[in-house]
Enzyme design. Sequence first.
Site, PDB file in Angstrom:
ATOM      1  N   HIS A   1      33.966 -11.441 -20.426  1.00 19.77           N
ATOM      2  CA  HIS A   1      32.457 -11.480 -18.809  1.00 19.77           C
ATOM      3  C   HIS A   1      32.647 -12.223 -17.615  1.00 19.77           C
ATOM      4  O   HIS A   1      31.691 -11.966 -16.805  1.00 19.77           O
ATOM      5  CB  HIS A   1      31.244 -11.082 -19.374  1.00 19.77           C
ATOM      6  CG  HIS A   1      30.617 -10.260 -20.931  1.00 19.77           C
ATOM      7  ND1 HIS A   1      30.427  -9.345 -19.611  1.00 19.77           N
ATOM      8  CD2 HIS A   1      31.097 -10.441 -21.886  1.00 19.77           C
ATOM      9  CE1 HIS A   1      29.915  -8.197 -21.306  1.00 19.77           C
ATOM     10  NE2 HIS A   1      30.467  -9.554 -22.620  1.00 19.77           N
TER      11      HIS A   1
ATOM     12  N   LYS B   1      17.266 -10.862 -11.791  1.00 22.81           N
ATOM     13  CA  LYS B   1      18.393 -10.797 -12.189  1.00 22.81           C
ATOM     14  C   LYS B   1      18.690 -13.202 -12.664  1.00 22.81           C
ATOM     15  O   LYS B   1      17.946 -13.504 -12.290  1.00 22.81           O
ATOM     16  CB  LYS B   1      20.153 -10.479 -11.735  1.00 22.81           C
ATOM     17  CG  LYS B   1      19.816 -10.765 -10.912  1.00 22.81           C
ATOM     18  CD  LYS B   1      20.809 -10.665  -9.915  1.00 22.81           C
ATOM     19  CE  LYS B   1      20.942  -8.682  -9.444  1.00 22.81           C
ATOM     20  NZ  LYS B   1      21.790  -7.745 -10.437  1.00 22.81           N
ATOM     21  N   ARG B   2      19.582 -13.519 -13.929  1.00 24.90           N
ATOM     22  CA  ARG B   2      19.532 -14.456 -14.224  1.00 24.90           C
ATOM     23  C   ARG B   2      19.697 -14.968 -12.215  1.00 24.90           C
ATOM     24  O   ARG B   2      20.019 -14.483 -11.528  1.00 24.90           O
ATOM     25  CB  ARG B   2      21.106 -15.228 -14.592  1.00 24.90           C
ATOM     26  CG  ARG B   2      20.894 -16.246 -14.720  1.00 24.90           C
ATOM     27  CD  ARG B   2      21.845 -16.387 -15.930  1.00 24.90           C
ATOM     28  NE  ARG B   2      22.887 -16.118 -15.514  1.00 24.90           N
ATOM     29  CZ  ARG B   2      24.644 -15.812 -14.929  1.00 24.90           C
ATOM     30  NH1 ARG B   2      24.201 -17.482 -14.936  1.00 24.90           N
ATOM     31  NH2 ARG B   2      25.309 -15.696 -14.912  1.00 24.90           N
TER      32      ARG B   2
ATOM     33  N   LYS C   1      24.674 -14.578  -7.419  1.00 23.22           N
ATOM     34  CA  LYS C   1      24.172 -13.707  -6.983  1.00 23.22           C
ATOM     35  C   LYS C   1      23.147 -13.391  -6.137  1.00 23.22           C
ATOM     36  O   LYS C   1      22.672 -12.571  -5.818  1.00 23.22           O
ATOM     37  CB  LYS C   1      22.962 -13.713  -8.807  1.00 23.22           C
ATOM     38  CG  LYS C   1      24.151 -12.881  -9.839  1.00 23.22           C
ATOM     39  CD  LYS C   1      23.148 -13.114 -11.044  1.00 23.22           C
ATOM     40  CE  LYS C   1      23.985 -13.190 -12.237  1.00 23.22           C
ATOM     41  NZ  LYS C   1      24.671 -12.064 -12.291  1.00 23.22           N
TER      42      LYS C   1
ATOM     43  N   THR D   1      24.667  -4.852 -14.840  1.00 25.17           N
ATOM     44  CA  THR D   1      24.044  -3.849 -15.897  1.00 25.17           C
ATOM     45  C   THR D   1      22.611  -3.433 -15.100  1.00 25.17           C
ATOM     46  O   THR D   1      22.139  -2.250 -15.116  1.00 25.17           O
ATOM     47  CB  THR D   1      24.022  -3.928 -17.285  1.00 25.17           C
ATOM     48  OG1 THR D   1      22.508  -5.032 -17.740  1.00 25.17           O
ATOM     49  CG2 THR D   1      25.515  -4.039 -17.299  1.00 25.17           C
TER      50      THR D   1
ATOM     51  N   LYS E   1      20.831   0.463 -14.416  1.00 25.59           N
ATOM     52  CA  LYS E   1      19.245   0.481 -14.398  1.00 25.59           C
ATOM     53  C   LYS E   1      18.712   1.508 -13.468  1.00 25.59           C
ATOM     54  O   LYS E   1      17.505   2.596 -13.494  1.00 25.59           O
ATOM     55  CB  LYS E   1      18.709  -0.893 -15.237  1.00 25.59           C
ATOM     56  CG  LYS E   1      19.523  -0.659 -16.586  1.00 25.59           C
ATOM     57  CD  LYS E   1      19.000  -2.146 -17.396  1.00 25.59           C
ATOM     58  CE  LYS E   1      19.724  -2.965 -18.338  1.00 25.59           C
ATOM     59  NZ  LYS E   1      19.671  -4.573 -18.402  1.00 25.59           N
TER      60      LYS E   1
END
Length: 795
Positions: A341, A528-529, A534, A636, A640
Amino acid sequence: MFSSKEEFKKSFITRIESKDMRKTTELAYEILWEMTCEWIKESWDRTNGLYKENDEKQLYYFSIEFLIGRVLGQNLMNINAYHIVKEGLDELGFQLSEVEELEVEPGLGNGGLGRLAACFMDSLASLQLPGHGYGLRYKGGLFTQHFVNGYQTEQPTEWIQEEHNADARREDLAIDIPYYGDVQLVMGIDGLKMKVENSEWVKAVPYDMPIVGANGGTVNTLRLWQAEVSNLPFPGDKDYLVYEQETAKITDRLYPDDSLESGKILRLKQQYFLCSASLQDILNNRSFSMEKLPENVAIQINDTHPALAVPELMRLLIDDHHLTWEQAWDITTRTISYTNHTILEEAMEKWDSRLIQSLLPRVYTIIEEIDKRFKESLETQTIDEETFRKLSIIENGVIKMAVLAVVGSYKVNGVAKLHTEILKKREMKELNEQFPNKFHNKTNGIAHRRWLVKANQELSGLITETIGPRWIEEPERLNELHYFAQNHSFLQDFQAIKTLKKEQLLYHLQRNENIIVDPASIFDIHIKRVHGYKRQLMNIMHIQMLCDRIKQDSTYRPHPRTFFFGGKAAPSYHFAKQVIKMINTVAVKVNNDPLLRKHLHIVFVENYNVTQAEYLIPAADVSEQISTASKEASGTGNMKLMMNGALTIGTLDGANVEIFEQAGQENAFVFGMRAEEVMQYEKEQSYDPKEIINSDPEIKKMMKQLVDGEWTEGKENVDFIVGQLLEDRDPYFVLKDIHSYSNAHERILAAYANPVKWAEMCVKNIAASGIFSSDRTIQQYSNDVWHLTKIPSVY
């Protein structure tokens, strides 16, 4: 469950009148929970009976996280009873939405890894495949996030209640797990064998949670292990009170802080506890000879947290079931498959050999032997020193769990096409060359029954009304919506639903956090985290640039935008925690400035979780997927949001690449460097952020404000951020990409100015999203890796 609304009402009334005449929402929740559990239990028993009767191969999915969210409403949806119950409760004076709000979300996960596992469980059951999960029953999950003066604080989360838990204790299946001890050679019936004496045992008690598939016909099992004091003899030279305290910690919290050695030991205990309990459970309950294990069992390890499954299965096969090394290795490497991952080198799990040798002495000897034999197999090849180093499982006193997982499994997969190619060509190039048929791609997917059918019932209803209901079982039929992307009536209905979902989000935020938002603004959502790659930092720095532009240029008056953030930072990740503080500080300044507030609004949603996501995602106009190219394995959340009609602003990273392929780049806002460019800069070490700062007045001004602490209440609140951008040479290329990002946002404003065209783009995204259902992902796993057989429904 209930063949009609009247049948449901009759049963509900009988139960409520036998309990309490006050008829509160709390009582309605209690009764509805009981009724649902009774029906599921019946179907669950029948499913397990069918599995025993058919004796087909079973999949077991090992994951340190299962972020399942609330289950009551989803279970009602999956057994086709949701609307019957909703209408029945309405007539009895209750609101199902209010009843659902009483459920406490299980604290079993944190982010995408855990949510993926939950989506996979849903799809396995819905596709009627015999697949079950193994995880840990954390008492408190990760943590509950609150903001105090803009800082993240972490409070214990207590989700387990005395009644109405989603799982059931199975004391009869408890298993004892060994830690520490001394490895001894003893003479057995088959010669010399290894035995560990003076172990410290911990009891693993399973709690079973039903996983209800679509139409309720198949109910699989998620088995969660809870750590408790063992009844086995305790070593006399140890402190029993300390043992009790340390045992409770094993399943107390997800991802304990591992900045100290005690935290590292605790994480290792958790990972071994999951692997050993689950493997013993599988072997104890088999109905076939051990040699037939690969034909009857598939074990998928979700990332490297369960990588100890490889040496632990070897230990059990050799020490407890008396197989030879060669027999055990053949079975292990035909039973276990591994999902990678991460691309980030620092996220590739490594453990100090000394810690594993102390905590798991027998497991360590097995890892040593695996490493020794693998290295011996390389001696016949001409391999340079660097390649040999990368192929080593143990190197300089460090055990590399990803290498162990690859060597000990029969299949290894990445989770997006780009991610898999980077693994094969860069990160695991040498391993791929050794095992050329082992690596493959399985692009992630999401449970559309949760994220569209349940979370956005209005939109899913419109879709069903338009193209019929078959898309729910065959989500790729969503592509039929392409025919309606220019149908004005359909577009108007879509726009009305988006407005409604915004209003529902605003009601939720106002009720729970007293936040008021302009529903006519563009809802730009970054959930998100919180992590450097990110790039929440780039988002908030761009907002600062917008503020300056609005202040300095009286002609620049953009359409109002609300920037939503949601996500947690790991307690010891100080950079990410400073980013959170920065976002909240900038939010206060922007939200209280009369001019800026007309055009910009910043909302950081506290304690982001599945429930929050079910409100945010259907309301989104813009989906922020802005990771540094080559750093995000898949994502993901991007799927969504796309499935709910949000348009993506994103880099060509992870599954974004495939989203843009499916929807068309003309229906998204692509920006930034490509993965190859990023990797080339990293290889050459040629990127210097100071050149960008000195050559760009806008960035130079913003950096000066950041360094001076103008936006962040002082320099001390941004020292980690400034250090990463300057001293660490901006490893995630925030400053390199920020102007391209800013230009993409201007394209968003231009596109949003044409509501019909915008809605058309949204519908085209929804139409292209069916391929990102986890049903597709799971079917591919089943066909290519696990080779499962569909079991006929119990109904």
